[in-house]
Each structure stands twice: as C-alpha cells, then as structure tokens.
Design a protein around this motif. Structure first.
Motif, PDB file in Angstrom:
ATOM      1  N   ARG A  44       0.860  -1.175   0.000  1.00 43.31           N
ATOM      2  CA  ARG A  44       0.000   0.000   0.000  1.00 43.31           C
ATOM      3  C   ARG A  44       0.898   1.227   0.000  1.00 43.31           C
ATOM      4  NH1 ARG A  44      -5.209   0.791   3.825  1.00 43.31           N
ATOM      5  NH2 ARG A  44      -5.762  -1.148   2.785  1.00 43.31           N
ATOM      6  N   LEU A 104     -17.247 -21.440  -0.464  1.00 43.07           N
ATOM      7  CA  LEU A 104     -17.436 -20.217   0.308  1.00 43.07           C
ATOM      8  C   LEU A 104     -16.854 -20.372   1.707  1.00 43.07           C
ATOM      9  CD1 LEU A 104     -18.562 -17.401   0.224  1.00 43.07           C
ATOM     10  CD2 LEU A 104     -20.789 -18.284   0.883  1.00 43.07           C
ATOM     11  N   HIS A 135     -13.791 -18.380   3.388  1.00 42.07           N
ATOM     12  CA  HIS A 135     -13.881 -17.733   4.684  1.00 42.07           C
ATOM     13  C   HIS A 135     -12.721 -18.148   5.573  1.00 42.07           C
ATOM     14  CE1 HIS A 135     -15.700 -16.961   8.721  1.00 42.07           C
ATOM     15  NE2 HIS A 135     -15.799 -15.796   8.120  1.00 42.07           N
ATOM     16  N   ALA A 155      -9.758 -16.205   4.531  1.00 39.91           N
ATOM     17  CA  ALA A 155      -9.814 -14.831   5.018  1.00 39.91           C
ATOM     18  C   ALA A 155      -9.444 -14.777   6.498  1.00 39.91           C
ATOM     19  CB  ALA A 155     -11.209 -14.256   4.806  1.00 39.91           C
ATOM     20  N   THR A 156      -9.949 -15.728   7.269  1.00 40.10           N
ATOM     21  CA  THR A 156      -9.655 -15.780   8.696  1.00 40.10           C
ATOM     22  C   THR A 156      -8.158 -15.984   8.927  1.00 40.10           C
ATOM     23  OG1 THR A 156     -11.832 -16.682   9.141  1.00 40.10           O
ATOM     24  CG2 THR A 156     -10.159 -17.018  10.828  1.00 40.10           C
ATOM     25  N   LEU A 201      -6.325 -12.868   8.206  1.00 39.15           N
ATOM     26  CA  LEU A 201      -6.520 -11.917   9.292  1.00 39.15           C
ATOM     27  C   LEU A 201      -5.541 -12.203  10.420  1.00 39.15           C
ATOM     28  CD1 LEU A 201      -8.357  -9.570   9.607  1.00 39.15           C
ATOM     29  CD2 LEU A 201     -10.006 -11.022  10.765  1.00 39.15           C
ATOM     30  N   TRP A 246     -15.206 -12.525  17.031  1.00 38.44           N
ATOM     31  CA  TRP A 246     -15.253 -13.984  16.890  1.00 38.44           C
ATOM     32  C   TRP A 246     -13.912 -14.570  17.248  1.00 38.44           C
ATOM     33  CZ3 TRP A 246     -16.179 -14.034  10.918  1.00 38.44           C
ATOM     34  CH2 TRP A 246     -15.195 -13.250  10.318  1.00 38.44           C
ATOM     35  N   SER A 301     -11.484 -17.015  16.316  1.00 42.52           N
ATOM     36  CA  SER A 301     -11.069 -17.711  15.095  1.00 42.52           C
ATOM     37  C   SER A 301     -11.542 -19.161  15.095  1.00 42.52           C
ATOM     38  CB  SER A 301      -9.556 -17.647  14.980  1.00 42.52           C
ATOM     39  OG  SER A 301      -9.144 -18.202  13.752  1.00 42.52           O
ATOM     40  N   LEU A 302     -12.612 -19.411  14.468  1.00 42.59           N
ATOM     41  CA  LEU A 302     -13.418 -20.601  14.644  1.00 42.59           C
ATOM     42  C   LEU A 302     -12.694 -21.885  15.006  1.00 42.59           C
ATOM     43  CD1 LEU A 302     -16.043 -19.897  11.846  1.00 42.59           C
ATOM     44  CD2 LEU A 302     -15.966 -19.121  14.217  1.00 42.59           C
ATOM     45  N   VAL A 335     -22.258 -21.420  13.542  1.00 44.76           N
ATOM     46  CA  VAL A 335     -21.774 -22.075  12.322  1.00 44.76           C
ATOM     47  C   VAL A 335     -22.908 -22.825  11.641  1.00 44.76           C
ATOM     48  CG1 VAL A 335     -20.275 -23.900  11.448  1.00 44.76           C
ATOM     49  CG2 VAL A 335     -19.379 -22.209  13.044  1.00 44.76           C
ATOM     50  N   ASP A 337     -24.201 -22.211   7.961  1.00 46.67           N
ATOM     51  CA  ASP A 337     -24.288 -23.269   6.961  1.00 46.67           C
ATOM     52  C   ASP A 337     -25.664 -23.271   6.304  1.00 46.67           C
ATOM     53  OD1 ASP A 337     -21.731 -24.093   7.296  1.00 46.67           O
ATOM     54  OD2 ASP A 337     -22.209 -25.808   8.568  1.00 46.67           O
ATOM     55  N   PRO A 377     -26.924 -19.167   3.530  1.00 45.65           N
ATOM     56  CA  PRO A 377     -25.783 -18.652   2.761  1.00 45.65           C
ATOM     57  C   PRO A 377     -25.659 -17.131   2.856  1.00 45.65           C
ATOM     58  CG  PRO A 377     -27.069 -20.189   1.458  1.00 45.65           C
ATOM     59  CD  PRO A 377     -27.849 -19.933   2.704  1.00 45.65           C
ATOM     60  N   LEU A 408     -23.546 -16.375   5.701  1.00 40.89           N
ATOM     61  CA  LEU A 408     -22.154 -16.728   5.428  1.00 40.89           C
ATOM     62  C   LEU A 408     -21.491 -15.666   4.554  1.00 40.89           C
ATOM     63  CD1 LEU A 408     -19.987 -18.793   5.909  1.00 40.89           C
ATOM     64  CD2 LEU A 408     -20.835 -20.117   3.972  1.00 40.89           C
ATOM     65  N   LYS A 409     -22.222 -15.203   3.546  1.00 42.50           N
ATOM     66  CA  LYS A 409     -21.665 -14.170   2.675  1.00 42.50           C
ATOM     67  C   LYS A 409     -21.437 -12.884   3.460  1.00 42.50           C
ATOM     68  CE  LYS A 409     -22.475 -13.705  -1.599  1.00 42.50           C
ATOM     69  NZ  LYS A 409     -23.069 -13.426  -2.924  1.00 42.50           N
ATOM     70  N   LEU A 442     -20.837 -12.688   6.611  1.00 44.24           N
ATOM     71  CA  LEU A 442     -19.677 -12.935   7.459  1.00 44.24           C
ATOM     72  C   LEU A 442     -18.396 -12.729   6.673  1.00 44.24           C
ATOM     73  CD1 LEU A 442     -20.056 -16.143   9.628  1.00 44.24           C
ATOM     74  CD2 LEU A 442     -19.414 -13.838  10.327  1.00 44.24           C
ATOM     75  N   HIS A 443     -18.439 -13.208   5.448  1.00 41.39           N
ATOM     76  CA  HIS A 443     -17.268 -13.073   4.609  1.00 41.39           C
ATOM     77  C   HIS A 443     -16.976 -11.601   4.323  1.00 41.39           C
ATOM     78  CE1 HIS A 443     -14.906 -13.461   0.800  1.00 41.39           C
ATOM     79  NE2 HIS A 443     -14.252 -14.231   1.633  1.00 41.39           N
ATOM     80  N   ALA A 488     -15.302 -10.184   7.299  1.00 41.42           N
ATOM     81  CA  ALA A 488     -13.898 -10.577   7.372  1.00 41.42           C
ATOM     82  C   ALA A 488     -13.060  -9.753   6.395  1.00 41.42           C
ATOM     83  CB  ALA A 488     -13.752 -12.067   7.062  1.00 41.42           C
ATOM     84  N   THR A 489     -13.581  -9.555   5.204  1.00 44.67           N
ATOM     85  CA  THR A 489     -12.868  -8.768   4.197  1.00 44.67           C
ATOM     86  C   THR A 489     -12.663  -7.344   4.680  1.00 44.67           C
ATOM     87  OG1 THR A 489     -13.819 -10.109   2.449  1.00 44.67           O
ATOM     88  CG2 THR A 489     -12.951  -7.968   1.817  1.00 44.67           C
ATOM     89  N   GLU A 528     -12.556  -6.337   7.770  1.00 40.28           N
ATOM     90  CA  GLU A 528     -11.583  -6.334   8.862  1.00 40.28           C
ATOM     91  C   GLU A 528     -10.165  -6.457   8.335  1.00 40.28           C
ATOM     92  OE1 GLU A 528     -12.245  -9.004  12.084  1.00 40.28           O
ATOM     93  OE2 GLU A 528     -14.256  -8.213  12.463  1.00 40.28           O
ATOM     94  N   LEU A 529     -10.029  -7.223   7.265  1.00 34.72           N
ATOM     95  CA  LEU A 529      -8.721  -7.367   6.652  1.00 34.72           C
ATOM     96  C   LEU A 529      -8.241  -6.017   6.132  1.00 34.72           C
ATOM     97  CD1 LEU A 529      -6.890  -9.736   6.340  1.00 34.72           C
ATOM     98  CD2 LEU A 529      -7.859 -10.165   4.094  1.00 34.72           C
ATOM     99  N   SER A 530      -9.162  -5.286   5.571  1.00 37.46           N
ATOM    100  CA  SER A 530      -8.814  -3.967   5.041  1.00 37.46           C
ATOM    101  C   SER A 530      -8.428  -3.008   6.175  1.00 37.46           C
ATOM    102  CB  SER A 530      -9.997  -3.449   4.231  1.00 37.46           C
ATOM    103  OG  SER A 530      -9.985  -2.068   4.152  1.00 37.46           O
TER     104      SER A 530
END
Lengths: 254, 254
Positions: free
Chosen positions: A91, A149, A153, A156-157, A160, B111, B113-114, B139, B143, B146, B149-150, B152-153, B156-157, B159-161
């Motif tokens: 970045r 999916l 995930h 991604a986790t 992270l 969360w 980390s599952l 979870v 499941d 969906p 789940l999306k 959640l994804h 996560a994305t 949070e990554l940013s």
DNA sequence: CGTCAGCTTGACTCATCTCAACTAGGGTGG
DNA sequence: CCACCCTAGTTGAGATGAGTCAAGCTGACG
C-alpha cells in the motif's frame, strides 16, 4: 523516501503474457486435479466434480519479474491463485511511502476486495504463474458451492491472523527481532510448501524487506550482516542459509 | 515495559453477569428486530424469519468495565456481537509487550477464530453489552443461511482492510501522524454509529492508545498535548473535541 | 570495459523511548 | 470529613535505536 525501489515504475506493463486457457477448449477433467498447489490452496475444499467446474472458469496466466499484477486504486475484478513465484502486496501513502502488506507464495490467494476499488497493489518479484478467475465467475461458483465459500472464509480468517502477527511485529518489535522473525516466518511457510527449511530464497530486495518490516533498507542490511557475523545465518547468493535456528528463535523472542 | 497497564490483570473475572436469554423462554418475534445495532452488523443481511432463528440462539450478556471477555490462548467457542460499549483486542508477546489490534464498537463482531485457540485476547474497557452465540449454533446457522455466510465473509474482508490500514500506520507513520490518524479514524467510525463527529469519547487509556499505535504512553500524551496546543483539538474529560478537522487531516497525511 | 542496480558500511542526526518528578481526580477507610 | 492512596495523565531531561546522508563494493549485463 523519494526514489525508493523503482520496481513498481515498470508498472502498466500489465504483465499478462499467456492469456490462453490452461487447455484451450479441451475437456476439463484432470486440469485442476494435476495442479501442484491444489492441496494447499482454497481448491483443496472442492470435490472432483467441483474442481472441474473451477477448471472451466480458470485461466492460466504468467507475469514477468517486476511486472505489476494490478495497481492500488484500480478496480480489478479478478481473483488469482498463485501457482509459482512470489508476489508482493503493498500500500502506498500519497507521499510515496510504501508499506508491504505481505508476500504471496504458491498456493496463496490474491483477491481484489470484491467489487470495490483495490486498496492495495500487487506485483511479481520473480516470474509468476497464476490461475486467474473473473470475479463474477468466482462469486457465482462460491454462491453455488457452499464448501468453496466456507473455504474462502477460512482463508480470510487465516489472512486476518497473519495480519495480526504482522501488526505485533510492526508495532512492538525492535529491528533485529523483526528481521529474525521475518526469516523464521518465511522458513515455516516454505516448509509447508515442501521447500528447504535451511536455505531460504529471498527474491525480494532489501528495500522490499524494509518496507515489509517498517524499517529502512540500511537497517535491514545491518541486521542481516549482524546475524551473519554471529553465525546465526549465512549469506548466500539470492538468499540466506539458516545456521543456528535456536539463536534465530531466541532473537525473534517468541 | 514491565508493569504496563495492569488492566488485564483484573482478568479471570469472566465478566459475564447477566447470562439469561434476552427474553427467557419468550416468543422470538421482535427480539432481534428491535436491536439498535442490527442495521450496522452482520445481522443486517438476514430476513425477518432468519432473524428469529438468530434470536433463538442469542444470549444477551454484559461485561463490567475492565472485565476480560476472553484471554489469549483460551479456546472460547463463541461469537459476540457488540451492542454497547467498547472492547479492546490485544496480543501479548511472551515478555509482556502488548499490541492492541483494534477497538470494537457497537455493531462490530467479535469472533474467536473458529474452533482453534484464540491468538488474541479481548476485554471490555467500559461496561459492555453484547449478544453471544455459541460457535456451533452460529456455524450451523451460517451453513443453513448462505446470506449470513456471505455477510460474514464481507465482515472478514472489511476487517482485513482495516488491518491493512493499521499496518501502514504502524510501519510507515510518525508519532504525530499516528495520533492524528487514530482520532480521525475513530471519528469516522463513531459517525457511522450516528454519534457526534465533534466530541470523541476516548474510553481507552493513553497506554491503550500507545499499544494500539506502537508508541509509548508518554509519546501519545505529548502528541495529544501538542495537538491541543495547536488548537486542532481540545482536551475534555473522557475524550477530545475536534476543533480543526482540516488541520488534523493535514497532519494525518492521507 | 563501463554502467547500473542492489547491497554494505560508516559517521552523524534525530525521533522516540526511558526514567523520573509532579499534578489531578476519585475512592476508601480511619 | 479529611488524610491517604492509587490510577491516569502530564511534562522534562537525558539516553538510544533507528534514520539519514554519503561513500564504496560487487556482480550482471550491454
């Protein structure tokens, strides 16, 4: 801080050279299943038939050394799965300062934060082979296959968690510690790829390492020299050989 | 670096005080739908009937100021949705150095980390109300739905940013820049919650801010004082008032 | 053979840390 | 109710780790 690593100035070369499908118009079976990184990438989550579906939307691409894969701010609607080579994610701040967010190795996934404009750039730091998917195809497949999916995930986790390691490194470690920790982490990742645990290739420049560790290239150079002087590592062309793992681990302090 | 912020020594108090369901044994309709943070959290992705399913597995819990929510290394099979209050996420190095990974505000998801053991700890830095789910329930619901789940994804994305922003901050910014950027980022997040954009509450201590920014508490204090001296901000009890947004933004340099 | 990028090393500077003293507010118990 | 303590924060003075600037080395490549 101004004429730092001109590597990304080679940019805009849009390194894609080979844009043809893996096996043009061919039958799908066996394409992905023969992939050498499948077992360690997202694809591992898929059943054979799902793998075929994936193969149908995959395109094999290559990037030359120093080629930009995409640039910060660009809206690249793609996902890459790295098959071979090393990629740096970075970045840039408006004034040119650069932070390298991570290095991607074979099996790693490179996704442009779905549908928005990318907050980071990526370039190849050695010749790279990757598996490209269009965002739509990939998302459609993920919608259809919950296992993919879930696997995404999990990826991604995991990323992270790597990012958190990196934050600790950047915020709370000294220069020598940073370098030692960097080498050790690389060692572990290469080990998982079945590569040597002793001789670590370092395709990135000192400037890259510095920008990854939040240091200057001179400080990185000095730390590496110091580690070599203390016989913890040995400098070899294109990389480094680990001589004293215990000493390195002690220096990394975890 | 030794007797830093003794806050997490209060630990093991396992702050859960009110462990009863939101509306014990009651009918589900309306529980989650009345939630004040629903629109800004993962739950926003759910249809009313899915929301009811969520409400059935949700438990309302509270944590006292300074209570540990869970500890680094612990295997806590839970997911929390923060409803009220602020939470700090941190990682400890073996020698006691601490890096704060982030502050969670209402609407944020916490969360573990599952299923693995947590690589970070979390504690309340003011009285916290949260919505707790067991990992299995959550979870299973993901499941089955969906859309969850999306969602959640997407979380996560995002949070990554944020983590990437943080890496740039830690690796490539000076002390003053860090403090200015921290205040501005907090301002934006509070703004999204509909809170004041002018008076920023700072429930965290200087030590917390320092551990978040990779500085010492003295440096943070000096930078805040400097900003106040330059009339960019005004120190008010329990927080800070933004006087000159433009000046702050100039200092943060992005 | 000259050039150039990447790397190393040295000398000096400076931002941040460290150590230490001091202030302010809140809670507690004699 | 006041004396005390304790936590949080501020400020200063001096130490130091990492940055800056500058020179020189090395190997690759034309």
């Amino acid at each position: 801080m101004v004429d730092r690593d001109a590597g990304h100035d080679h940019g805009h070369s849009e390194g894609g050279i080979d844009d043809s499908p893996v096996c043009p118009h061919g039958r799908s079976s066996g394409r992905c299943s023969g992939c050498q990184v499948r077992s360690i990438s997202v694809c591992a989550a898929l059943r054979p038939d799902e793998l075929d579906a994936l193969a149908d939307i995959a395109v094999d691409v290559t990037f030359a050394d120093r080629a930009a894969i995409f640039q910060q701010g660009e809206t690249a609607a793609v996902v890459y799965n790295i098959i071979e080579g090393t990629v740096r994610l970075y970045r840039l701040l408006p004034d040119g300062r650069r932070q390298i967010l991570g290095f991607l190795l074979p099996g790693d996934l490179l996704w442009v934060s779905l549908s928005e404009r990318s907050s980071f750039g990526a370039d190849a730091i050695e010749p790279v082979r990757a598996c490209r998917f269009s965002r739509e195809d990939f998302v459609a497949l993920a919608d259809a296959k919950p296992s993919l999916l879930k696997s995404l995930h999990a990826v991604a986790t995991h990323e992270l968690s790597l990012a958190q390691d990196h934050m600790v490194l950047l915020g709370r470690r000294g220069a020598e510690e940073k370098v030692a920790a960097f080498l050790l982490a690389l060692r572990v990742r290469l080990g998982r790829l079945g590569r040597s645990q002793v001789t670590l290739p370092l395709p990135m420049t000192r400037q890259d390492i510095a920008d990854y560790l939040g240091l200057t290239l001179e400080t990185v150079s000095r730390c590496v020299s110091k580690l070599a002087r203390e016989r913890a590592i040995l400098n070899v062309p294109g990389g480094v050989r680990v001589l004293d793992l215990a000493k390195l681990e002690a220096l990394a302090a975890n």
